[in-house]
Write a protein that holds these residues in place. Sequence first.
Motif, PDB file in Angstrom:
ATOM      1  N   ASN A 205       0.601  -1.032  -0.070  1.00 25.98           N
ATOM      2  CA  ASN A 205       0.458   0.204   0.209  1.00 25.98           C
ATOM      3  C   ASN A 205       1.079   1.343   0.190  1.00 25.98           C
ATOM      4  N   GLY A 206       2.008   1.101   1.010  1.00 29.88           N
ATOM      5  CA  GLY A 206       2.670   2.714   0.929  1.00 29.88           C
ATOM      6  C   GLY A 206       3.454   3.133  -0.344  1.00 29.88           C
ATOM      7  N   GLU A 207       3.865   3.754  -0.670  1.00 29.81           N
ATOM      8  CA  GLU A 207       4.638   4.320  -1.414  1.00 29.81           C
ATOM      9  C   GLU A 207       6.383   4.165  -1.420  1.00 29.81           C
ATOM     10  N   SER A 208       6.166   4.168   0.263  1.00 33.32           N
ATOM     11  CA  SER A 208       7.307   3.797   0.906  1.00 33.32           C
ATOM     12  C   SER A 208       7.579   3.576   1.526  1.00 33.32           C
ATOM     13  N   LYS A 209       8.739   2.441   1.765  1.00 35.55           N
ATOM     14  CA  LYS A 209       9.251   1.654   2.834  1.00 35.55           C
ATOM     15  C   LYS A 209      10.218   1.831   3.726  1.00 35.55           C
ATOM     16  N   TYR A 210      10.417   1.770   4.657  1.00 37.21           N
ATOM     17  CA  TYR A 210      11.427   1.894   5.953  1.00 37.21           C
ATOM     18  C   TYR A 210      12.263   1.053   5.960  1.00 37.21           C
ATOM     19  N   ILE A 211      13.248   0.869   6.238  1.00 31.71           N
ATOM     20  CA  ILE A 211      14.139   0.082   6.972  1.00 31.71           C
ATOM     21  C   ILE A 211      15.003   0.645   8.348  1.00 31.71           C
ATOM     22  N   VAL A 212      15.077  -0.006   9.443  1.00 33.06           N
ATOM     23  CA  VAL A 212      15.260   0.583  10.846  1.00 33.06           C
ATOM     24  C   VAL A 212      16.822  -0.407  11.336  1.00 33.06           C
ATOM     25  N   CYS A 213      17.851   0.278  11.972  1.00 39.95           N
ATOM     26  CA  CYS A 213      18.902  -0.147  12.091  1.00 39.95           C
ATOM     27  C   CYS A 213      18.658   0.232  14.078  1.00 39.95           C
ATOM     28  N   ASN A 214      18.307  -0.364  14.620  1.00 35.69           N
ATOM     29  CA  ASN A 214      18.361   0.559  16.363  1.00 35.69           C
ATOM     30  C   ASN A 214      19.454  -0.324  16.409  1.00 35.69           C
ATOM     31  N   ALA A 215      19.747   0.824  16.861  1.00 29.17           N
ATOM     32  CA  ALA A 215      21.339   0.799  17.546  1.00 29.17           C
ATOM     33  C   ALA A 215      21.540   1.494  18.988  1.00 29.17           C
ATOM     34  N   ASP A 216      20.197   1.851  19.180  1.00 30.51           N
ATOM     35  CA  ASP A 216      19.882   2.313  20.884  1.00 30.51           C
ATOM     36  C   ASP A 216      20.507   1.756  21.902  1.00 30.51           C
ATOM     37  N   GLU A 217      21.484   1.730  21.887  1.00 29.09           N
ATOM     38  CA  GLU A 217      21.402   0.122  23.246  1.00 29.09           C
ATOM     39  C   GLU A 217      21.872   1.111  24.358  1.00 29.09           C
ATOM     40  N   ALA A 246      15.157  -6.905  -0.685  1.00 24.59           N
ATOM     41  CA  ALA A 246      14.519  -8.044  -0.528  1.00 24.59           C
ATOM     42  C   ALA A 246      13.021  -7.546   0.146  1.00 24.59           C
ATOM     43  N   SER A 247      12.962  -6.715   1.016  1.00 25.76           N
ATOM     44  CA  SER A 247      11.590  -6.264   1.488  1.00 25.76           C
ATOM     45  C   SER A 247      11.226  -4.992   0.488  1.00 25.76           C
ATOM     46  N   GLY A 248      11.729  -4.191  -0.503  1.00 23.38           N
ATOM     47  CA  GLY A 248      11.301  -2.964  -1.784  1.00 23.38           C
ATOM     48  C   GLY A 248      11.332  -2.060  -0.973  1.00 23.38           C
ATOM     49  N   ALA A 249      12.274  -2.063   0.262  1.00 20.26           N
ATOM     50  CA  ALA A 249      12.129  -0.748   0.649  1.00 20.26           C
ATOM     51  C   ALA A 249      13.394   0.214  -0.005  1.00 20.26           C
ATOM     52  N   THR A 250      12.893   1.644   0.432  1.00 21.11           N
ATOM     53  CA  THR A 250      13.961   2.501  -0.382  1.00 21.11           C
ATOM     54  C   THR A 250      14.744   3.197   0.641  1.00 21.11           C
ATOM     55  N   ASP A 251      14.218   3.170   2.123  1.00 17.71           N
ATOM     56  CA  ASP A 251      14.950   3.797   2.828  1.00 17.71           C
ATOM     57  C   ASP A 251      15.173   3.652   4.145  1.00 17.71           C
ATOM     58  N   GLY A 252      16.465   4.012   4.986  1.00 18.95           N
ATOM     59  CA  GLY A 252      17.238   3.241   5.648  1.00 18.95           C
ATOM     60  C   GLY A 252      16.756   4.054   6.558  1.00 18.95           C
ATOM     61  N   ILE A 253      17.218   3.377   8.680  1.00 16.23           N
ATOM     62  CA  ILE A 253      17.683   4.699   9.107  1.00 16.23           C
ATOM     63  C   ILE A 253      18.064   4.191   9.996  1.00 16.23           C
ATOM     64  N   ILE A 254      19.199   5.086  10.472  1.00 19.56           N
ATOM     65  CA  ILE A 254      20.128   4.201  11.772  1.00 19.56           C
ATOM     66  C   ILE A 254      20.401   5.270  12.982  1.00 19.56           C
ATOM     67  N   TYR A 255      19.049   4.234  13.956  1.00 19.09           N
ATOM     68  CA  TYR A 255      19.041   5.344  14.892  1.00 19.09           C
ATOM     69  C   TYR A 255      19.859   4.612  16.235  1.00 19.09           C
ATOM     70  N   ILE A 256      20.313   5.452  16.148  1.00 19.95           N
ATOM     71  CA  ILE A 256      21.939   5.489  17.015  1.00 19.95           C
ATOM     72  C   ILE A 256      21.482   6.625  18.098  1.00 19.95           C
ATOM     73  N   ARG A 257      21.941   6.228  18.984  1.00 18.75           N
ATOM     74  CA  ARG A 257      22.279   6.800  20.712  1.00 18.75           C
ATOM     75  C   ARG A 257      23.467   8.384  20.838  1.00 18.75           C
ATOM     76  N   ASN A 258      23.231   9.198  21.201  1.00 16.34           N
ATOM     77  CA  ASN A 258      24.323  10.060  20.969  1.00 16.34           C
ATOM     78  C   ASN A 258      25.500   9.641  21.613  1.00 16.34           C
ATOM     79  N   LYS A 336       3.855   4.537   6.976  1.00 19.46           N
ATOM     80  CA  LYS A 336       4.722   3.702   5.899  1.00 19.46           C
ATOM     81  C   LYS A 336       5.009   1.887   6.770  1.00 19.46           C
ATOM     82  N   PRO A 337       5.078   1.009   5.914  1.00 15.30           N
ATOM     83  CA  PRO A 337       5.657  -0.008   6.863  1.00 15.30           C
ATOM     84  C   PRO A 337       7.112  -0.023   6.822  1.00 15.30           C
ATOM     85  N   THR A 338       7.148  -0.327   8.208  1.00 12.65           N
ATOM     86  CA  THR A 338       8.094  -0.066   8.683  1.00 12.65           C
ATOM     87  C   THR A 338       8.928  -1.096   9.265  1.00 12.65           C
ATOM     88  N   VAL A 339      10.400  -1.908   8.892  1.00 12.64           N
ATOM     89  CA  VAL A 339      11.051  -3.253   9.556  1.00 12.64           C
ATOM     90  C   VAL A 339      11.506  -2.227  10.177  1.00 12.64           C
TER      91      VAL A 339
END
Lengths: 616, 225
Positions: A205-217, A246-258, A336-339
């Motif tokens: 359904n969404g035009e774009s999908k997100y995949i995220v790297c959770n680096a908020d350790e 693999a999942s058809g996502a176009t945007d990646g985000i790395i969420y990292i703690r400052n 948007k759909p997000t992994v």
Amino acid sequence: MENLRSIEEFKRLQAILLEHVDTDIPTIIINAGTCGQASGANEIIRAAKSRILGKRLVDKVNLRITGCHGFCQMEPSLLIEPSRTFYPNVKPKDVERIIDAVLHNEIVENLLYKDPSSGDRIEKQEDIPFFKKQARIILGLNENVDPIRIYNYIENNGYSSLCKILEKGDPTWVVEQVKTSELRGRGGAGFPTGFKWELLAKQQNGESKYIVCNADEGDPGAYMDRSVLEGNPHSIIEGMIIGGYASGATDGIIYIRNEYPLAIKHLIIALNQARDLGFLGENILGSDFSFDIQIVKGAGAFVCGEETALMRSVEGKVGEPRQRPPFPIEKGIYGKPTVINNVETWANIPVIIDQGGAEYAKTGTDGNSGTKIFSLVGKIKNTGLVEVPMGMTINEIVYDIGGGPVGKAKIKAVQTGGPSGGCIPADKFDLPIDYDSLAKVGSIMGSGGMIVLDDNTCMVDLARYFMNFLKDESCGKCFTCRMGTQRMHEILDDISKGIGTLDQIDLLEELALAVKDTTMCGLGQTASNPVLSTLRYFRDEYVEHIQNKRCPAGVCEELIQYYINEECTACGLCKKACPEDAITGEKKVRHVIDTTKCIKCGACKSVCKFDAVETR
Amino acid sequence: MITLTINGLDVQVEEGTTLLEAARHLGFPIPTLCHMDGLTPYGACRLCVVEIGEGPGAKMVSSCTFPVQEGLKVRTASERVLKARRMIIELMLSVCPQSKTIQDLASKFGVRQQRFRQEFKDCILCGLCVRMCEEQMMAKAIGFRGRGESRSIGTPFDIETDVCRRCGGCMFVCPVCELRCTYNEPEKAICGGCANLVPPCVEKDQFDDMMCYMEPCVACEITKD
């Protein structure tokens, strides 16, 4: 750097790079992750560089600055290739001797690692007990790669997995590989990664999908994600590109703690290099697949590691979890759909694609494949990051790799999974480490913190410590989590001060169960674990605090008294150290502590060389 | 339409309905503090927890935020739910013992003791006022600040702001602080302002539309005409 326009160009570059790799001359590897730098790796680097430049040895010896190798206790350490000689706790003045020895293909015997149990010197890193039993699929790469040089990564087979999937040209094949690898999310909950990707790939359904790297350790005592990010940022980036494909996502985000400045620095450099070379951006390596990654820095809230809170934080809102469903896979960042996957999960992806899912699944146990990095800390001889195949027993990790207890103390438990985890008592140490068996004994895998506790650790105090952390880090949205953690901390505080009652233990348990049941997110639902698991296995310690007003471990300040036993030689060190002049004693007469003046700071105990100061 | 079972009763409801709405529609009472029709569900007070699923997989969710799902089995008053609810009320009593709403809840659910250290606050951070201000009064004058123990509600930096029109909506919806407003407290950023209150409805001629949620207004009792 030249932008690579096709797979052929990449292969040509890789071939050229491999041709130029000089395997004839030795390489000195200095690990300079945050842990290494804190223990003085920068001085070592400076000394090594000045020696190499000063003696014009540039053609005779290579120097490689890498991220953490895992044996943090022995840092700053040097590793020599190809001989694999390991020098622990190197001082800047030793560097000269080591470099000279390396040039002559010799070893400096008295700087080698000394095995504490046998007293033997061990030359090769692989023979050291700490490394022997590990399976270093992810961490091992840290030794080979200079994190700020993308060419170094490509030389080590980097970005070949990406190349492989682009050649195949079939996203479902990638998902299939990850599914057959049985990789489970390394962030703690252990959700099958391949399954998650498949769900995302199906979202149309969404035009774009997100995949995220959770680096908020954020777990106290856990730092494996930091080491991977610092030491090998390109493996994360490659993993995410593959995930996007693999999942058809176009945007990646790395969420990292400052709070991870070095990891952020290395990531930014790595992202720029990957973009310059054409691994990120429009039409990656000439294919019709486009993908880019941006970094979002977290402002330091522990709860933002929870996926729904993380998404809100990325959107610029207050980091507060929300109800699932809708799950991020349906409605994630900006709707948007997000992994969202953990750093370690992403680092495993290139390995899986390279080896093939079925091959990868051979490591570990059924349903728990692959390796897991633990940060082994606490009251143990060898602290550091250990990467072991799933299904290894706690005994092996604690005694074989960790080297057992420090001094005469006896190990009584390990605490896994950070503040939301639980304690596993020593009689359950034959338990294999995997997601399911840890959950059975009331703990969790969590992100991989493993804190070893010996009989000088008070379980009430431990639970109080974690509850104090959680009451500050709860976002405060759910009434029961916010108030529950505060009340649990209050009761634990009472017990540790000796003013608790037996009724309070029941109340504590009742409250802990209610908090577990009635909160919204993972933080709240696991917030009671420190209390519940210590109550389950160490209830007698609680009772001892209440009935006999005694802290068996000698930790809870209000309940202990310092005294000097007959071992005292009247050396007077404690007398000098005491800030309150509470210690009296003449020469050759056993000293005495005036308990009315004593503020229980423990200074006397730490200076005494004869173990004469004890608590009761 | 989605079919689910609530307390053993099969029910059909529209997709997107919450469990709370479905249960109330059937006549099963579920207590709430942070829920109000017309405001987005938030799920802060946790009083509305219900048990879903069966066997070892059964878990508790807040019914005000949980959407109905096909075939879901819901229990609104199982032993587990009631036990948790009583603990929540006991916790609430330990924070805000003077609230009549909470006292009533306690008596309804048979909570006769309060075993924690007594505090006398007048906020359980249910967030009704925040949502009221933003969603119904279109003001966004107040919001949550801080996290965990230090979380509180107020204007940014506790500074008096023009964004707040002193409509009194926040006080009107508050389930706990009914006793707080005694008309004689000094003026604060939001509350204590009753004595100084100039609701927009009084100066009707200045406003096109009475931006007042209350009918009649809690402060001035003027009705819309």
